[in-house]
Design an enzyme around this catalytic site. Structure first.
Site, PDB file in Angstrom:
ATOM      1  N   CYS A 230     -22.837  27.331  -5.230  1.00  0.00           N
ATOM      2  CA  CYS A 230     -23.025  26.681  -6.527  1.00  0.00           C
ATOM      3  C   CYS A 230     -24.512  26.674  -6.839  1.00  0.00           C
ATOM      4  O   CYS A 230     -25.336  26.471  -5.940  1.00  0.00           O
ATOM      5  CB  CYS A 230     -22.470  25.249  -6.483  1.00  0.00           C
ATOM      6  SG  CYS A 230     -22.700  24.319  -8.014  1.00  0.00           S
ATOM      7  N   GLU A 264     -20.897  33.332  -4.453  1.00  0.00           N
ATOM      8  CA  GLU A 264     -19.452  33.134  -4.509  1.00  0.00           C
ATOM      9  C   GLU A 264     -18.952  33.526  -5.885  1.00  0.00           C
ATOM     10  O   GLU A 264     -19.576  33.213  -6.902  1.00  0.00           O
ATOM     11  CB  GLU A 264     -19.141  31.662  -4.224  1.00  0.00           C
ATOM     12  CG  GLU A 264     -17.668  31.378  -3.988  1.00  0.00           C
ATOM     13  CD  GLU A 264     -17.432  29.954  -3.506  1.00  0.00           C
ATOM     14  OE1 GLU A 264     -16.557  29.287  -4.089  1.00  0.00           O
ATOM     15  OE2 GLU A 264     -18.118  29.525  -2.570  1.00  0.00           O
TER      16      GLU A 264
END
Length: 373
Positions: A230, A264
């Site tokens: 994140c 990610e």
């Protein structure tokens, strides 16, 4: 099935109606979907989502912002009106104050309900404690002895620092950081097991302390070699090069670990733009800076070479080179062809990147983490 009619007043409007609405920020008219309706001081207000526009621009509007000349009603309007709107579809925090910045949130975040009724939530910029008033925050600041994020400072150059902390050791701070992040990232989850993650907080320092600019997190153990889970640059610091600085820092850590990495996926729309720009600039910088041999010819370079030297995964190297259109098939081989226009644009872009990560200022050793149970 739907039908359009002219409405004499907004009393006829229902949840699920489509109509033209004037956006408060731009004053432009845009087709919007009514998500919720409320009464406030005797007047109706409508929470709308603008069709094909990012949800961060969703907002409450008044009668004056509605064009009632053509309202589309759907056959399932009655069912949608009976259903309660999903809480996470609607912003619940009006404003936050973080240090010297007042910031208007973009999305829903599950702060305590009583706090969300306030005109502003006041955050301690050092420990991220949330308070209902400036008075409450002032009392807290007299007792708060933090002047930087938790964990270890692993990088400092000029006023920029990075602090690394473990989600299992500083879970309370990590939880409050996730709440703050959710205000600006639509798909951020706050219910994850924080002990699985390491956090890297970037700060700007002055005489008062180290002020949070942004951060990224990454899993301690990633089966896919993700080097970032994140990432957030707080709105007051956006469009100043800090996003790329965070991305660059994640790859510097991968270089020290001796492996390639990637964020990610899937990436958000803004995330993909940032990464594509970083990958392109990093690869072009490497290729343009490659020295010619004695005969004036540049040495051959493979995607594997680029990946190993930048720690960018091969798939992302290929994606960036395809986006740049610098791979040409010639005489049975792939050739790198970088034209003068691409080089000129690259040099202009690099001149704008005033702040860069200096590897000599990074003092970090990969943690020896225990195996997962």
């Amino acid at each position: 099935m739907s039908f359009a009619v002219k409405c004499e007043s907004s009393e006829a409007l229902k949840v699920g109606c489509l109509l033209q609405v004037r956006m408060r920020e731009t004053k432009e008219w845009q087709l919007a979907d009514i998500i919720s309706i409320r009464e406030l001081k005797g007047k109706r207000q409508f929470y709308v989502h603008y069709v094909n526009v990012n949800r961060r621009l969703d907002e409450w509007v008044d009668d004056d912002d509605l064009d009632l000349s053509s309202v589309q009603f759907s056959m399932d309007n009655k069912k949608r009106e009976q259903d309660e709107p999903d809480a996470e579809e609607m912003k619940n925090v009006k404003m936050i104050e973080l240090g010297r910045h007042r910031i208007k949130p973009w999305y829903f975040s599950p702060y305590p309900e009583q706090l969300c009724k306030m005109d502003c939530i006041y955050l301690c910029e050092f420990c991220l404690k949330y308070c209902p008033s400036q008075f409450c925050l002032g009392r807290h600041l007299k007792k708060c002895n933090l002047r930087h994020p938790p964990g270890n400072e692993i990088y400092r150059k000029d006023t920029i620092s990075f602090f690394e902390f473990d989600g299992s050791r500083d879970e309370l701070y990590a939880r409050k950081l996730c709440l703050l992040t959710k205000l600006f990232l639509d798909h951020k989850s706050v219910d994850v097991k924080l002990s699985r993650f390491l956090f890297y907080v970037m700060t700007e320092s002055d005489s008062r302390g180290f002020h949070i600019v942004g951060y990224f997190s990454k899993e301690k153990h990633s089966d896919n070699d993700y080097n970032l889970s994140c990432i957030l640059t707080l709105p007051p610091y956006q469009r100043k090069g800090y996003g790329k600085l965070l991305i660059d820092f994640s790859y510097q850590l991968s270089k020290i670990e001796g492996k390639t990495g990637c964020p990610e996926k899937p990436l958000s729309d803004l995330g993909l733009l940032s990464y594509r720009s970083y990958w392109s600039e990093t690869i072009l910088e490497l290729l343009i800076g490659t020295s010619s041999n004695k005969n004036g010819e540049r040495p051959s370079v493979s995607i594997n070479d680029i990946s190993e030297r930048t720690s960018i995964r091969k798939e992302d190297v290929t994606f960036a080179m395809d986006s740049l259109k610098i791979i040409n098939y010639l005489n049975g081989n792939n050739r790198l062809c970088i034209n003068a226009d691409t080089i000129a644009k690259h040099r202009v872009a690099m001149e704008k990147r005033k702040i860069r990560i200096d590897p000599k200022c990074l003092k970090w050793t990969p943690k020896k983490l225990t195996n997962r149970k």
